[in-house]
Design an enzyme around this catalytic site. Structure first.
Site, mmCIF file in Angstrom:
data_model
loop_
_atom_site.group_PDB
_atom_site.id
_atom_site.type_symbol
_atom_site.label_atom_id
_atom_site.label_comp_id
_atom_site.label_asym_id
_atom_site.label_seq_id
_atom_site.Cartn_x
_atom_site.Cartn_y
_atom_site.Cartn_z
ATOM 1 N N ARG A 33 8.970 -4.417 -1.643
ATOM 2 C CA ARG A 33 10.127 -3.573 -1.354
ATOM 3 C C ARG A 33 9.962 -2.712 -0.111
ATOM 4 O O ARG A 33 10.940 -2.162 0.392
ATOM 5 C CB ARG A 33 10.404 -2.663 -2.541
ATOM 6 C CG ARG A 33 9.351 -1.592 -2.766
ATOM 7 C CD ARG A 33 9.741 -0.621 -3.845
ATOM 8 N NE ARG A 33 8.802 0.479 -3.916
ATOM 9 C CZ ARG A 33 8.980 1.555 -4.675
ATOM 10 N NH1 ARG A 33 10.061 1.667 -5.417
ATOM 11 N NH2 ARG A 33 8.086 2.516 -4.682
ATOM 12 N N CYS A 40 -2.208 0.775 -0.054
ATOM 13 C CA CYS A 40 -3.588 0.801 0.438
ATOM 14 C C CYS A 40 -3.644 0.571 1.940
ATOM 15 O O CYS A 40 -4.234 1.350 2.678
ATOM 16 C CB CYS A 40 -4.430 -0.254 -0.284
ATOM 17 S SG CYS A 40 -6.102 -0.434 0.378
ATOM 18 N N GLY A 192 -7.828 18.820 -6.709
ATOM 19 C CA GLY A 192 -8.464 17.578 -7.129
ATOM 20 C C GLY A 192 -9.580 17.184 -6.194
ATOM 21 O O GLY A 192 -9.434 17.233 -4.964
ATOM 22 N N SER A 193 -10.749 16.814 -6.771
ATOM 23 C CA SER A 193 -11.919 16.516 -5.943
ATOM 24 C C SER A 193 -12.433 15.109 -6.156
ATOM 25 O O SER A 193 -13.628 14.854 -6.036
ATOM 26 C CB SER A 193 -13.043 17.516 -6.259
ATOM 27 O OG SER A 193 -13.603 17.260 -7.546
ATOM 28 N N GLY A 194 -11.532 14.174 -6.482
ATOM 29 C CA GLY A 194 -11.925 12.776 -6.493
ATOM 30 C C GLY A 194 -12.057 12.275 -5.067
ATOM 31 O O GLY A 194 -12.098 13.058 -4.109
ATOM 32 N N GLU A 215 -11.072 22.147 -8.426
ATOM 33 C CA GLU A 215 -11.318 21.049 -9.363
ATOM 34 C C GLU A 215 -11.367 21.599 -10.783
ATOM 35 O O GLU A 215 -12.093 22.558 -11.056
ATOM 36 C CB GLU A 215 -12.644 20.347 -9.020
ATOM 37 C CG GLU A 215 -13.147 19.372 -10.057
ATOM 38 C CD GLU A 215 -12.158 18.269 -10.378
ATOM 39 O OE1 GLU A 215 -11.848 18.102 -11.580
ATOM 40 O OE2 GLU A 215 -11.679 17.590 -9.442
ATOM 41 N N HIS A 456 -36.900 -2.950 9.359
ATOM 42 C CA HIS A 456 -37.260 -1.636 9.895
ATOM 43 C C HIS A 456 -36.932 -1.592 11.380
ATOM 44 O O HIS A 456 -37.185 -2.554 12.095
ATOM 45 C CB HIS A 456 -38.754 -1.387 9.699
ATOM 46 C CG HIS A 456 -39.239 -0.128 10.350
ATOM 47 N ND1 HIS A 456 -39.066 1.108 9.774
ATOM 48 C CD2 HIS A 456 -39.867 0.088 11.535
ATOM 49 C CE1 HIS A 456 -39.590 2.036 10.560
ATOM 50 N NE2 HIS A 456 -40.080 1.437 11.640
#
Length: 477
Positions: A33, A40, A192-194, A215, A456
């Site tokens: 739509r 996302c 909110g702390s997500g 939060e 490394h």
């Protein structure tokens, strides 16, 4: 028109399902739509990463002296940052359109409703929230009645509105407004702390806003390992972010200047906080309304569509994947659910998606990434565990990058050596976590990981050292 499969929603789950179905020879259509790629790609995962990248480069420029460089009069252009993020999204949305066309997936432009078994009615798009009506792809089908043997609902989710904190698009924002600000506010309150809240906190703090984060639970990033969360909190606070846990916003009032005064309750004590803007990032809720699910008898559960591990609902021929089918509400979970669902429809016996092996990533500064059990969940399950840790401060590549704050943590079953969980915080850990995901998928034990040769100098060496540490063999700690 008649199809083998109609997918409703073209987000990551929907368009991937449609393409995989076409690859398997199913005559496939997808209904959208608003934007190909869904929230996302257009207003979530992708544009936020573009915005965060701009903030990261800005922070690096401000630290030029640390790298022996000189950069004067460092500043940013908020409108140009936003424009770049929108360009990135547009490019990828166009890419989805090209992929659908390449795979001969028909695009049906509009809003869908299930009118009966195997029947979908599509009407013209009506987008709420004041955003302009989207333009359809040139070769898209339009409003009308369509039929299919199989219908996948992949309509995603939207920001959860909290009573008294309803967004107005001006002073109180959702992620839509937060990703396209006309200017950077001087002060910002985030509820909110997500992952969404922490990413916006990082972005706006880097660009000079005074950020306060509230939060309701007693730790930020509540789904993450407590030790990782505590470490991350210290790093956020060093950046000037005011974090208030075990607290909630109980009221908002508008000021005459267009700002907000928030009343915050923390442990029974209330105080007031003034902010120019508020972002509500208290989770998301599935888009299940207006689809005709109830009339078909599709079972709903805790605000989402109940589906099994293969995407099947209780109604034959109707499937659900992605955010609309419940947590974890992650794009990569939706994509894999789409593939599994379609392959099951085709009779390929793919087996259900193993949700315990789905990685979670937060692209803040520092980044956070994890997979599997946290330490507390492993102990609550009564498991005898071994835990390994290794700091970024002991890694040569991290020090060379100027990113020596972080940690890798691994959790093993003490008896079998099974990798139960991995938790990382620091630079580029969202790129590292997949190594542990693959290890878990292959049912790797500590023995294989201990003997694996890591290159490394790389950040990945910390993954190895954390495994070594779990077994008392860390070299550089």
């Amino acid at each position: 028109m008649t199809f083998d499969l109609i997918v409703i929603g073209s987000g990551p789950g929907g368009y991937v399902a449609a393409i995989r179905a076409a690859q398997l020879g199913l005559k496939t259509a997808i209904v959208e739509r608003e934007h190909l790629g869904g929230v996302c790609l257009n207003w979530g995962c992708i544009p936020t990463k573009a915005l965060l990248r701009s903030a990261e480069v800005y922070e690096l420029m401000r630290r030029a002296k640390d790298f022996g460089l000189s950069a004067d009069n460092i500043r940013f252009d908020a409108s140009a940052i936003v424009e770049r993020s929108r360009t990135v999204s547009s490019r990828l949305s166009g890419g989805v359109a090209a992929l659908l066309k390449k795979n001969k997936v028909e695009v049906i432009w509009g809003e869908a409703i299930l009118t009966g078994p195997g029947r979908v009615r599509v009407s013209d798009s009506k987008i709420a929230g004041g955003r302009p009506r989207p333009s359809a792809p040139v070769d898209a089908l339009g409003a009308g009645d369509y039929t299919a043997d199989h219908i996948i609902v992949a309509t995603g989710a939207r920001s959860r509105a909290l009573p008294g904190l309803e967004p107005d698009g001006e002073a109180v924002w959702t992620y839509f407004e937060a990703m396209a600000p006309r200017h950077i506010p001087n002060s910002l309150l985030i509820v909110g702390s997500g992952a969404i809240g922490m990413e916006f906190a990082s972005l706006y703090a880097s660009l000079g806003a005074r950020v306060t984060l509230v939060e309701i639970l007693d730790q930020i990033l509540p789904a993450e390992d407590a030790e990782i969360s505590t470490f991350a909190r210290k790093q956020f606070e060093k950046q000037g972010i005011d974090i208030r846990t075990a607290a909630k916003v109980v009221a908002l009032s508008r000021t005459g200047e267009g700002g907000i005064v928030a009343t915050i309750d923390q442990a029974g004590r209330t105080d007031e906080l003034s902010a120019e803007r508020v972002i509500v990032a208290a989770g998301v809720q599935s888009n299940i309304e207006g689809l005709g699910l109830e009339s078909l008898g599709v079972r709903l559960e805790r605000g989402w569509i109940a589906a099994d591990g293969l995407g099947r609902t209780n109604v034959a021929g109707v499937y659900a994947i992605g955010d609309v089918a419940g947590p974890p509400m992650l794009a990569h979970k939706a994509e894999h659910e789409g593939v599994v669902c379609v392959e099951a429809i085709k009779g390929l016996n793919p087996g259900p998606l193993e949700k315990s092996r789905i990685p979670a990533c937060t692209y803040s500064r520092p980044q956070i990434a994890s997979v599997g059990l946290t330490e507390s969940k492993a102990r609550l399950a009564g498991l005898d565990i071994r835990v390994g840790r290794f700091p970024f401060a002991g890694n040569g590549k991290a020090i060379a990058l100027g990113e020596d704050q972080g940690m890798a943590k691994t959790i093993f079953d003490a008896h079998s050596g099974k990798l139960l969980g991995a938790h990382l915080v620091g630079a580029e850990v969202t790129e590292l976590i997949q190594g542990f995901v693959i290890a878990m998928g292959l049912e790797t034990t500590e023995e294989e990981l201990l003997r694996t040769v890591f290159p490394h100098p790389t950040l990945s060496e910390m993954m190895h050292e954390s495994v070594l540490d779990a077994y008392g063999r860390a070299i550089h700690k």
